[in-house]
Design an enzyme around this catalytic site. Structure first.
Site, PDB file in Angstrom:
ATOM      1  N   TYR A 115       0.820  -1.216   0.000  1.00 48.71           N
ATOM      2  CA  TYR A 115       0.000   0.000   0.000  1.00 48.71           C
ATOM      3  C   TYR A 115       0.860   1.275   0.000  1.00 48.71           C
ATOM      4  CZ  TYR A 115      -4.502  -2.384   0.647  1.00 48.71           C
ATOM      5  OH  TYR A 115      -5.649  -3.127   0.468  1.00 48.71           O
ATOM      6  N   PHE A 147      -5.891   7.337   6.527  1.00 52.12           N
ATOM      7  CA  PHE A 147      -6.375   5.964   6.733  1.00 52.12           C
ATOM      8  C   PHE A 147      -5.272   4.915   6.607  1.00 52.12           C
ATOM      9  CE2 PHE A 147      -7.142   7.110   2.251  1.00 52.12           C
ATOM     10  CZ  PHE A 147      -6.511   6.083   1.578  1.00 52.12           C
ATOM     11  N   ARG A 151     -11.604  -5.596 -11.311  1.00 47.24           N
ATOM     12  CA  ARG A 151     -12.041  -4.430 -10.532  1.00 47.24           C
ATOM     13  C   ARG A 151     -13.534  -4.146 -10.729  1.00 47.24           C
ATOM     14  NH1 ARG A 151      -8.506  -1.086  -7.775  1.00 47.24           N
ATOM     15  NH2 ARG A 151      -9.703   0.808  -8.234  1.00 47.24           N
ATOM     16  N   THR A 180     -14.660   1.417  -4.436  1.00 48.19           N
ATOM     17  CA  THR A 180     -13.889   1.332  -3.193  1.00 48.19           C
ATOM     18  C   THR A 180     -14.782   1.387  -1.956  1.00 48.19           C
ATOM     19  OG1 THR A 180     -12.051   2.402  -4.323  1.00 48.19           O
ATOM     20  CG2 THR A 180     -11.975   2.404  -1.919  1.00 48.19           C
ATOM     21  N   ARG A 206     -18.126  -5.987  -3.384  1.00 44.82           N
ATOM     22  CA  ARG A 206     -18.261  -5.007  -2.303  1.00 44.82           C
ATOM     23  C   ARG A 206     -19.715  -4.570  -2.131  1.00 44.82           C
ATOM     24  NH1 ARG A 206     -12.872  -1.583  -4.111  1.00 44.82           N
ATOM     25  NH2 ARG A 206     -11.347  -2.676  -2.805  1.00 44.82           N
ATOM     26  N   ASN A 253     -13.610  -3.494   3.102  1.00 43.47           N
ATOM     27  CA  ASN A 253     -14.195  -3.651   1.764  1.00 43.47           C
ATOM     28  C   ASN A 253     -13.772  -4.933   1.044  1.00 43.47           C
ATOM     29  OD1 ASN A 253     -11.642  -2.943   0.993  1.00 43.47           O
ATOM     30  ND2 ASN A 253     -12.231  -1.087  -0.129  1.00 43.47           N
ATOM     31  N   HIS A 273      -8.972  -6.689  -2.547  1.00 44.04           N
ATOM     32  CA  HIS A 273      -8.087  -5.767  -3.285  1.00 44.04           C
ATOM     33  C   HIS A 273      -7.920  -6.280  -4.701  1.00 44.04           C
ATOM     34  CE1 HIS A 273      -4.579  -3.351  -4.423  1.00 44.04           C
ATOM     35  NE2 HIS A 273      -4.126  -4.477  -4.961  1.00 44.04           N
ATOM     36  N   GLU A 323       2.745  -5.406  -7.743  1.00 39.85           N
ATOM     37  CA  GLU A 323       2.103  -6.102  -6.624  1.00 39.85           C
ATOM     38  C   GLU A 323       2.300  -7.621  -6.706  1.00 39.85           C
ATOM     39  OE1 GLU A 323      -1.919  -4.665  -6.832  1.00 39.85           O
ATOM     40  OE2 GLU A 323      -1.334  -2.646  -6.204  1.00 39.85           O
TER      41      GLU A 323
HETATM   42  P1  DAT Z   1      -9.169   0.325  -4.094  1.00 36.84           P
HETATM   43  O1  DAT Z   1      -8.995  -0.732  -3.037  1.00 36.84           O
HETATM   44  O2  DAT Z   1     -10.579   0.356  -4.608  1.00 36.84           O
HETATM   45  O3  DAT Z   1      -8.148   0.245  -5.177  1.00 36.84           O
HETATM   46  P2  DAT Z   1      -7.688   2.620  -3.116  1.00 36.84           P
HETATM   47  O4  DAT Z   1      -6.513   2.046  -3.794  1.00 36.84           O
HETATM   48  O5  DAT Z   1      -8.047   4.042  -3.408  1.00 36.84           O
HETATM   49  O6  DAT Z   1      -8.997   1.746  -3.382  1.00 36.84           O
HETATM   50  O7  DAT Z   1      -7.498   2.511  -1.533  1.00 36.84           O
HETATM   51  C1  DAT Z   1      -6.930   1.347  -0.966  1.00 36.84           C
HETATM   52  C2  DAT Z   1      -7.736   0.952   0.241  1.00 36.84           C
HETATM   53  O8  DAT Z   1      -7.624   1.990   1.225  1.00 36.84           O
HETATM   54  C3  DAT Z   1      -9.233   0.819  -0.015  1.00 36.84           C
HETATM   55  O9  DAT Z   1      -9.581  -0.457  -0.471  1.00 36.84           O
HETATM   56  C4  DAT Z   1      -9.812   1.114   1.330  1.00 36.84           C
HETATM   57  C5  DAT Z   1      -8.850   2.121   1.922  1.00 36.84           C
HETATM   58  N1  DAT Z   1      -9.338   3.494   1.741  1.00 36.84           N
HETATM   59  C6  DAT Z   1      -9.299   4.231   0.610  1.00 36.84           C
HETATM   60  N2  DAT Z   1      -9.832   5.447   0.801  1.00 36.84           N
HETATM   61  C7  DAT Z   1     -10.212   5.478   2.098  1.00 36.84           C
HETATM   62  C8  DAT Z   1     -10.839   6.452   2.930  1.00 36.84           C
HETATM   63  N3  DAT Z   1     -11.183   7.651   2.467  1.00 36.84           N
HETATM   64  N4  DAT Z   1     -11.076   6.115   4.236  1.00 36.84           N
HETATM   65  C9  DAT Z   1     -10.746   4.906   4.717  1.00 36.84           C
HETATM   66  N5  DAT Z   1     -10.153   3.939   3.988  1.00 36.84           N
HETATM   67  C10 DAT Z   1      -9.895   4.223   2.703  1.00 36.84           C
HETATM   68 MG    MG Z   2      -6.095   0.535  -5.071  1.00 36.88          MG
END
Ligand code: DAT
Ligand code: MG
Length: 152
Positions: free
Chosen positions: A51, A59, A87, A93, A104, A114, A117, A128
């Site tokens: 991440y 977060f 996806r 998300t 989800r 959620n 991934h 990854e």
């Molecule tokens: P995704 O998992 O849909 O690719 P992302 O890469 O933007 O989404 O974010 C990674 C993870 O971080 C996501 O699955 C959940 C968490 N996340 C993202 N935005 C968040 C927020 N605003 N508050 C809390 N958790 C969050």
């Molecule tokens: Mg992501």
């Protein structure tokens, strides 16, 4: 259309709630094949690497805590346009915004839990997959499968 590989994580809530089979079935029914898969507890170093793009966000600590809190299932899916397709099956998300019929949207309530991934681009998928799997652990089955489907 391109045959792609993408990194999928069935995160802690998926495994703890007994939804791993359901999640895998959705990907398989859509036609993607499992090229690699393992169950493990992710350590903090690997979680932070995975991440890395979110480091510094409010977060981030919760996200790392969530993914290291219990066993998860990591897998590589393979198939036509698998990155975007997986996806779409996973959904938005925030589960509240994820449509019905997505993982989800059907099983999640909050963005912090959620379920799954999925890599978001070819570059992310390559980066990854290398974090979670050795090349020798990854099997390419799509060509064989498609040949079988054509000739049977
Ligand atoms: P995704 O998992 O849909 O690719 P992302 O890469 O933007 O989404 O974010 C990674 C993870 O971080 C996501 O699955 C959940 C968490 N996340 C993202 N935005 C968040 C927020 N605003 N508050 C809390 N958790 C969050
Ligand atoms: Mg992501």
């Amino acid at each position: 259309m391109a045959i792609e590989k993408t990194l999928i994580l069935c995160k802690a809530d998926t495994v703890a709630r007994g939804l791993t089979g359901e999640v895998l079935a959705r990907f398989e029914r859509r036609g993607y094949t499992i090229a690699a898969m393992k169950i493990l507890v992710c350590d903090e170093a690997r979680a932070k690497k995975h991440y890395a793009e979110h480091e510094g966000k409010p977060f981030f600590a919760g996200l790392v805590g969530y993914i290291t809190s219990a066993p998860i299932v990591a897998l590589v899916l393979e198939g036509s346009d698998a990155i975007e397709g997986a996806r779409a099956t996973i959904g938005a998300t925030n589960p509240i915004k994820a449509g019905p019929g997505t993982i989800r949207g059907d099983y999640g309530q909050t963005i912090g839990r959620n379920l799954v991934h999925g890599s978001d681009s070819a570059e992310s998928a390559a980066r990854e997959i290398a974090i979670w799997f050795e090349p020798s652990e990854i099997f390419s089955r799509t060509n064989d499968l498609e040949q079988w489907l054509v000739s049977n």
